[in-house]
Design a protein around this motif. Structure first.
Motif, short mmCIF file in Angstrom:
data_model
loop_
_atom_site.label_atom_id
_atom_site.label_comp_id
_atom_site.label_asym_id
_atom_site.label_seq_id
_atom_site.Cartn_x
_atom_site.Cartn_y
_atom_site.Cartn_z
N ARG A 6 0.92 -1.26 0.01
CA ARG A 6 -0.12 0.12 0.04
C ARG A 6 0.90 1.37 0.02
O ARG A 6 0.41 2.29 -0.62
N GLY A 7 1.96 1.46 0.74
CA GLY A 7 3.04 2.32 0.89
C GLY A 7 3.32 2.73 -0.83
O GLY A 7 3.55 4.07 -0.96
N GLN A 8 3.37 1.78 -1.48
CA GLN A 8 3.72 2.30 -2.83
C GLN A 8 2.66 3.25 -3.46
O GLN A 8 3.20 4.11 -4.39
N GLU A 23 0.49 4.93 -1.95
CA GLU A 23 0.68 6.25 -1.37
C GLU A 23 1.83 7.03 -1.74
O GLU A 23 1.39 8.30 -1.71
N ALA A 24 3.02 6.54 -1.85
CA ALA A 24 3.97 7.59 -2.52
C ALA A 24 3.53 7.91 -3.90
O ALA A 24 3.98 9.12 -3.98
N CYS A 25 3.09 7.15 -4.68
CA CYS A 25 2.67 7.81 -6.03
C CYS A 25 1.71 8.96 -5.70
O CYS A 25 1.66 9.95 -6.45
N THR A 26 0.78 8.71 -4.72
CA THR A 26 -0.34 9.93 -4.59
C THR A 26 0.53 11.15 -4.02
O THR A 26 0.23 12.14 -4.52
N ALA A 27 1.35 10.89 -3.07
CA ALA A 27 2.06 11.91 -2.75
C ALA A 27 3.03 12.65 -3.70
O ALA A 27 3.20 13.79 -3.47
N LEU A 28 3.39 12.21 -4.71
CA LEU A 28 3.78 12.55 -5.98
C LEU A 28 2.81 12.87 -6.99
O LEU A 28 3.33 13.50 -8.25
N ASN A 29 1.59 13.14 -6.71
CA ASN A 29 0.75 13.49 -7.35
C ASN A 29 0.46 12.93 -8.93
O ASN A 29 0.05 13.63 -9.84
N MET A 30 0.66 11.54 -8.90
CA MET A 30 0.57 10.73 -10.19
C MET A 30 -0.91 10.61 -10.13
O MET A 30 -1.77 10.29 -9.51
N SER A 31 -1.21 10.34 -11.68
CA SER A 31 -2.59 9.86 -11.96
C SER A 31 -2.75 8.19 -11.81
O SER A 31 -1.57 7.54 -11.67
N GLN A 67 -0.89 6.72 -14.42
CA GLN A 67 0.80 6.78 -14.27
C GLN A 67 1.09 5.79 -13.08
O GLN A 67 2.33 5.12 -13.24
N ARG A 125 3.88 3.00 -14.34
CA ARG A 125 5.23 3.34 -13.87
C ARG A 125 5.81 2.59 -12.67
O ARG A 125 6.99 2.20 -12.62
N VAL A 126 4.84 2.27 -11.67
CA VAL A 126 5.14 1.87 -10.62
C VAL A 126 4.56 0.55 -10.03
O VAL A 126 5.44 -0.40 -9.80
#
Lengths: 242, 259
Positions: free
Chosen positions: A134-136, A138-146, A149, A153-154
Motif C-alpha cells: 500500500r505504501g507504493q 501512497e508514495a505515488c499519490t504523494a507525488l501527485n501521479m494519476s 501513471q 510506472r510503479v
C-alpha cells in the motif's frame, strides 16, 4: 530449484528423441508428428498472446473500470473459468454456425483457448496488482501521479514479477489443452498421433515420441519463464542478499 | 487582503465507524512555518498529515491550501466535494515523506527522483536529472545515485525519499514519523537533512515526530494532540518548558522518562 536441472532434463529428453530417431520403428513417425507439433506450437503461442491481453484487460477493468464494464468482465471471467475448454471449443465451432457465424477451426482454437486461459490469467493479474504494498500507492499519490501513471510506472512493473510463475503454469495448461483441438478437425500433435495409431497400431513408438515432444515444449516454456523471472526480479532483488 | 494561511483545517472531523479519530480540528499554518505534532499513539496526529496529503478522506469540514479548498471546490458559490482534477491541482503543492520510506524498489535513487517530475510535470529528462542531482547532493547522496533502494541503508533511503519529494517543488512538506523506522545511529543523518532544508528552502513544514529534542530545537510551534483534539499548542519553549495542560505534562513526563 535451479534452471540447470531443467536444462539437463531438456537435453536428456532431446537426446532420447535423437536416439529413438535412429531406429526405423520410430523415425517413420517423426515427420508427421513434427508437422502436428508445429500446429500445436502455433496455437499455443497465439492463444497465449490472446490470454495475456484478455487477462490484463479483464483484471484492470474489474479493478478500476466503470460499473457496466466491470460487470461484463466478471461475466467473461466466470463463464470461461466455469465451463470446460472442450465445451467452449465445441460451442464456438459447432453451435455458432447455427447462428450464421462460421469461424475457421484454427481461429476457433486460438480464440477459445486464449479466452479460457485469459479468464484464469485475469485473477493472476488482479492478485499481483493487489499484492503490491500500500505504501507504493501512497508514495505515488504523494507525488501527485494519476491512476494510470501509478499503474504503468510503479505498480505493474512490481506486480509483473509476482505474475510470472503463475502465468508459466497457465501457459503450460494452455499448451496441453491444445490437444483438444484435434476434436474440431485440426491436425495438431495429438490428432496426428491418434491418426497414425489407428492406421498402424504402433502404439508404443508413437505415444512415446508424442510424450517426449510435449515434454520438450513445456520444458522450453518453463526455462523461458524462469529466465524472464530472473531478469525481471533483478532490479527488485539487487543487493538484497548482501 | 491579509496573507492567507498556507494550510487551514476548518472544523475537520474524521471517523472510522463509531470511532472519532479527529474531532472538529481547527488548525492554521502560516507560510514557511515549521510545526511539530506530538502526542500519544492513537491521538490522530498521523491522520492530520494523511488527510492533508489526500490519503484519507474527511467526514466533515474543509481543508484549505493557500486560500483554496483542497477537499472541496466551488460550484455556483457553494462548496461541493472536489473531483480528482481539482484535488490533483491543489495537491501539487504538497509533498510527503513516510515512516517506511516507500521508495520505488525497481528504480535507482536517481530514477526515484526524476520519475514524478517527468511523468507528472512533463519535465525533460536532462532538466529532471540536473535538478535531482542537486537534491541528491543536498541530502549527501550524490555517490549513491545509481544504487537501488535495497542497496541503501534505512537512513540513506529516507534521505532519497526526501530528495524525491522535494523534486516536485512542493510548498508544503509533510514528515510522518520519518525516523521511527530507523536504527538509532541513523536518525541523526536524517534529522540533519531536515534541518538543512528547513534553512535552505522557504518551505512550510508539518511533522509528526517522537524526537522531542528535535521538535524543540527545530519548530516554530508544537501541537500536542490528545484523543483527536489539539490539547495544547504553542512555541516549543513554552510547551516543553511550562506546559499548561495536565495531559501535556503527563505525556512529556512519560516520554522524557523513557528517553
Amino acid at each position: 530449484m535451479g534452471i540447470g536441472t531443467l536444462v539437463a532434463m531438456l537435453a536428456a529428453a532431446l537426446a532420447v528423441i535423437g536416439v529413438l530417431a535412429t531406429q526405423q520403428a520410430y523415425s517413420l513417425f517423426l515427420p508427421g508428428l513434427l508437422q502436428g507439433a508445429v500446429l500445436t506450437i502455433e496455437i499455443a503461442i497465439l492463444g497465449s498472446l490472446l490470454a495475456i491481453v484478455m487477462g490484463v484487460l479483464a483484471a484492470l477493468v474489474r479493478l478500476y473500470g466503470p460499473a457496466p464494464l466491470r460487470w461484463l468482465a466478471t461475466v467473461y471471467v466466470e463463464i470461461f473459468r466455469g465451463t470446460s475448454a472442450l465445451v467452449q471449443l465445441f460451442w464456438l465451432f459447432f453451435v455458432l454456425p447455427q447462428f450464421g457465424v462460421t469461424l475457421d477451426a484454427f481461429l476457433v482454437a486460438v480464440v477459445a483457448l486464449g479466452l479460457n486461459v485469459g479468464a484464469y490469467g485475469s485473477e493472476v493479474v488482479r492478485g499481483a496488482i493487489l499484492s503490491v504494498a500500500r505504501g507504493q500507492w501512497e508514495a505515488c499519490t504523494a507525488l501527485n501521479m494519476s491512476r494510470a501513471q501509478m499503474l504503468r510506472r510503479v505498480i505493474l512493473p512490481q506486480a509483473f514479477v509476482a505474475m510470472i510463475p503463475p502465468w508459466g503454469n497457465l501457459f503450460i495448461e494452455l499448451l496441453k489443452s491444445t490437444s483438444l483441438v484435434s476434436l474440431i478437425t485440426l491436425s495438431d500433435l495429438a490428432f496426428k498421433a491418434q491418426q497414425m495409431n489407428q492406421n498402424t497400431f504402433k502404439t508404443i513408438p508413437i505415444f512415446t515420441l508424442v510424450l517426449l515432444m510435449y515434454l520438450v515444449m513445456s520444458l522450453v516454456l518453463t526455462i523461458g519463464m524462469r529466465l524472464l523471472e530472473r531478469r525481471a526480479s533483478a532490479g527488485l532483488a539487487r543487493g538484497k542478499a548482501a | 487582503m491579509t496573507e492567507q494561511p498556507m494550510v487551514r483545517f476548518e472544523n475537520v472531523s474524521k471517523r472510522y465507524g463509531t470511532l472519532t479519530v479527529l474531532d472538529e480540528l481547527n488548525l492554521e499554518i502560516a507560510r514557511g512555518e515549521k510545526v511539530s505534532v506530538i502526542g500519544p499513539s492513537g491521538s490522530g496526529k498521523t491522520t492530520v498529515l494523511r488527510m492533508l496529503m489526500t490519503l484519507e478522506t474527511i467526514n466533515d469540514g474543509v481543508i484549505w491550501v493557500e486560500g483554496e479548498p483542497l477537499t472541496h471546490m466551488k460550484k455556483n458559490g457553494k462548496l461541493v466535494p472536489a473531483d480528482l482534477a481539482h484535488i490533483r491541482r491543489i495537491r501539487a503543492k504538497i509533498g510527503m515523506v513516510f515512516q517506511s520510506f516507500n521508495l520505488f524498489p525497481h528504480m535507482t535513487a536517481m530514477a526515484n527522483c526524476i520519475e514524478a517530475p517527468m511523468t507528472v510535470l512533463g519535465m525533460k529528462r536532462a532538466e529532471a536529472e540536473a535538478r535531482a542531482a542537486e537534491l541528491l547532493d543536498l541530502v549527501g547522496l550524490s555517490q549513491k545515485k545509481d544504487h537501488y533502494p535495497s542497496q541503501l541503508s534505512g537512513g540513506q533511503q529516507q534521505r532519497v525519499a526526501i530528495a524525491r519529494a522535494l523534486a516536485m517543488r512542493p510548498k508544503i512538506m509533510l514528515f510522518d514519523e520519518v525516523t521511527s523506522a530507523l536504527d538509532p545511529e541513523l536518525v541523526g543523518e536524517v534529522l540533519q537533512v531536515i534541518r538543512q532544508i528547513g534553512r535552505e528552502h522557504d518551505l512550510t513544514m508539518l511533522m509528526v515526530t517522537h524526537q522531542m529534542g528535535f521538535a524543540k530545537e527545530f519548530s516554530d510551534r508544537v501541537c500536542f494532540f490528545y484523543q483527536g483534539k489539539i490539547c495544547e499548542q504553542g512555541p516549543p519553549g513554552e510547551l516543553f518548558g511550562a506546559p499548561k495542560n495536565e495531559r501535556t505534562r503527563q505525556f512529556l513526563h512519560a516520554v522524557l522518562e523513557a528517553g
